[in-house]
Design a protein around this motif. Structure first.
Motif, mmCIF file in Angstrom:
data_model
loop_
_atom_site.group_PDB
_atom_site.id
_atom_site.type_symbol
_atom_site.label_atom_id
_atom_site.label_comp_id
_atom_site.label_asym_id
_atom_site.label_seq_id
_atom_site.Cartn_x
_atom_site.Cartn_y
_atom_site.Cartn_z
ATOM 1 N N PRO A 114 0.818 -1.222 0.000
ATOM 2 C CA PRO A 114 0.000 0.000 0.000
ATOM 3 C C PRO A 114 0.853 1.273 0.000
ATOM 4 C CG PRO A 114 -0.132 -1.145 2.129
ATOM 5 C CD PRO A 114 0.814 -1.927 1.285
ATOM 6 N N ILE A 115 0.188 2.384 -0.263
ATOM 7 C CA ILE A 115 0.910 3.668 -0.324
ATOM 8 C C ILE A 115 1.440 4.042 1.066
ATOM 9 C CG2 ILE A 115 -1.152 5.089 0.120
ATOM 10 C CD1 ILE A 115 0.744 6.375 -2.663
ATOM 11 N N ASN A 116 2.489 4.859 1.086
ATOM 12 C CA ASN A 116 2.994 5.409 2.349
ATOM 13 C C ASN A 116 3.253 6.914 2.157
ATOM 14 O OD1 ASN A 116 5.316 5.497 0.794
ATOM 15 N ND2 ASN A 116 6.323 3.806 1.850
ATOM 16 N N GLU A 118 5.960 8.677 2.274
ATOM 17 C CA GLU A 118 7.108 8.999 1.426
ATOM 18 C C GLU A 118 6.701 9.001 -0.053
ATOM 19 O OE1 GLU A 118 10.350 6.287 2.142
ATOM 20 O OE2 GLU A 118 11.520 7.165 0.509
ATOM 21 N N THR A 119 5.907 7.995 -0.454
ATOM 22 C CA THR A 119 5.514 7.917 -1.863
ATOM 23 C C THR A 119 4.476 8.983 -2.219
ATOM 24 O OG1 THR A 119 5.886 5.551 -1.687
ATOM 25 C CG2 THR A 119 4.856 6.330 -3.702
ATOM 26 N N LYS A 122 6.497 11.835 -3.059
ATOM 27 C CA LYS A 122 7.145 11.661 -4.359
ATOM 28 C C LYS A 122 6.142 11.930 -5.479
ATOM 29 C CE LYS A 122 10.863 8.441 -3.135
ATOM 30 N NZ LYS A 122 11.431 7.101 -3.263
ATOM 31 N N ARG A 123 4.916 11.436 -5.311
ATOM 32 C CA ARG A 123 3.872 11.639 -6.327
ATOM 33 C C ARG A 123 3.594 13.128 -6.511
ATOM 34 N NH1 ARG A 123 0.969 7.111 -7.893
ATOM 35 N NH2 ARG A 123 -0.640 8.515 -8.677
ATOM 36 N N LYS A 125 5.599 15.586 -5.830
ATOM 37 C CA LYS A 125 6.782 16.209 -6.436
ATOM 38 C C LYS A 125 6.762 16.040 -7.959
ATOM 39 C CE LYS A 125 11.773 16.431 -5.918
ATOM 40 N NZ LYS A 125 12.969 15.638 -5.687
#
Lengths: 161, 298
Positions: A114-116, A118-119, A122-123, A125
């Motif tokens: 699953p998403i966290n 940090e990601t 990043k998405r 950004k």
């Protein structure tokens, strides 16, 4: 309790391991076997003679690269056989704790990974929405997935014993 | 050309969103008709869930395929694991009427039905088949003179009876796509070897997975390349995240940049390294980023 009949279960799945002549091309082709105690030829042998093997840790060392299956001179679908033997083991309650954890992630999120936070960052950004167009963004879709998992009895299968 | 829906899976959107962005940018630039596959879930991951329970594997995989059937589109995967899981499930359900019936009995509970109307594609074989290296070459605006260690990944080509992509021992279609954008696909020992992530090994027996990828990385290091190019975010995670772990645990610092083919293609089609998320990898290699900037800004 009776041990499940692995050989017959393989046969029911259309997997005939009895044609194996123990040539060893499978274990010689196995990348995991270079580093671990996994010996594919021995797994097939054990299935042939129906020896208890459901607790063998080696079953879980296979990376399912399919080298053995591609190269088997008798055309035995070895990886498919390993999948089937693993399934019998899991239905007997034999499962690595890490795999139980991944299963609970699937039950909760509909994703094994699953998403966290940090990601999400990043998405953003990258100029993307923080949540992807998957079950993460559509609650009804997640409910459908969870309903399917229950319908298959997956929640009970992977519950802590 | 075939109409597609983009199946994201788990690792791309939830760990390496740069691959998702790069894929969408490339498809747009190449004029390929592809929409989001809204509400899709885990494929489900073949190494683990296919091992645990076949009915569950088929139910979840078929739901994802049905979402695409409802759009009248084929499924485009960007991950070897998703490709393997969905293509194999699709194949089995189309071939076996009893299996299709039992799977539909689960799908019925959420108002869905598997019809068998869609195909499952992988972006690499799709581009090779539908566009081809020659056409791709014509669309390149920034030829990338890079030495590349190509990693096919197991489930892109195997099991071969369901893939029909030629030799599994020495395939060449992916090499052709890499060379079409101006790079050199460098031969190296164990090029076709597994990265070690699949089959539930990375999640269940982590140390074994790391040993396997360490071996492959040592071979790649000897080949003196600029970067690794893969076709699968799980291999990608194994190479990229694996290098960080190997540095911590074994003290070996490879610092080899890892790119998904979508990202490499994105650069060749004129997008910047930042636009395709190469700077968001775990492995930091400023020298490589500098080289890319020079190649893409020329």
């Amino acid at each position: 309790m009776d041990e499940p009949d692995v050989l017959n279960r393989l046969k029911d799945a259309g997997l005939d391991v009895l044609t194996c002549m123990q040539c060893g091309v499978c274990s010689g082709s196995c990348p995991s076997g270079r580093y671990t105690s996994l010996n594919t030829r021995r797994i097939v042998r054990k299935a042939q003679v129906n020896t208890d093997m459901l607790h063998d840790k080696e079953l879980w060392m296979c990376a399912t690269c399919y080298n053995c299956q591609e190269r088997c001179p008798r055309g035995i679908r070895i990886v498919d056989a390993i999948f089937t033997i693993r399934t019998i083991a899991v239905h007997e309650g034999i499962m690595l704790s890490e795999h139980r954890k991944v299963s609970h992630l699937l039950l909760k999120h509909g994703h094994a990974v699953p998403i966290n936070d940090e990601t999400r960052q990043k998405r953003e950004k990258l100029g993307m929405e923080p949540l992807p167009e998957t079950v993460h963004k559509y609650p009804q879709a997640l409910k459908d997935v969870q309903k399917l998992l229950r319908s298959c009895g997956f929640d009970k299968l992977v519950a802590e014993k | 050309m075939t109409k597609l829906s983009l199946f994201l899976g788990c690792i791309i959107p939830n760990r390496y969103p740069g691959i998702e962005k790069a894929t969408k940018l490339c498809l747009g630039k190449l004029g390929i008709d592809c929409t989001d596959l809204k509400g899709a879930s885990c494929c489900p991951a073949p190494g683990v869930f296919r091992s645990f329970d076949k009915a569950t594997w088929l139910a979840l995989a078929s739901r994802n395929i049905v979402l695409s059937e409802e759009l009248g589109r084929d499924v485009l995967t960007v991950c070897n694991g998703c490709y393997g899981s969905l293509a194999d499930a699709n194949h089995e359900l189309k071939e076996d009427a009893a299996l299709k019936e039992s799977t539909n009995s689960h799908l019925e509970k959420i108002g869905k039905e598997f019809k068998g109307a869609a195909e499952v594609r992988h972006i690499v074989e799709f581009l090779y088949d539908e566009l081809g290296p020659e056409k791709l070459k014509e669309m390149v605006v920034k030829p990338l003179k890079l030495r590349v260690a190509l990693h096919y990944g197991c489930h892109l080509v195997k099991p071969s009876n369901e893939r029909n992509l030629g030799s599994v021992e020495r395939p060449h279609f992916f090499d052709e796509l890499v060379e079409a954008i101006g790079a050199k696909s460098v031969d190296y020992p164990d090029k076709m070897a597994c990265c070690g992530a699949g089959g539930g090994v990375r999640s269940g027996l982590h140390d074994t997975a790391i040993e396997m990828v360490n071996h492959k990385l040592s071979r790649i290091q000897d080949a003196d390349v600029d970067c690794i190019v893969d076709a699968c975010p799980f291999c990608h995670l194994q190479f990229d995240g694996g290098q960080v772990e190997i540095k911590e645990k074994l003290g070996i610092d490879y610092s080899i940049p890892v790119l998904h083919y979508s990202q490499l293609l994105g650069l060749a089609l004129g997008f910047s390294p930042e636009e395709v998320g190469i700077d968001l990898n775990l492995v930091r290699n400023s020298e490589f980023l500098e080289k890319l900037r020079e190649l893409t800004e020329e």
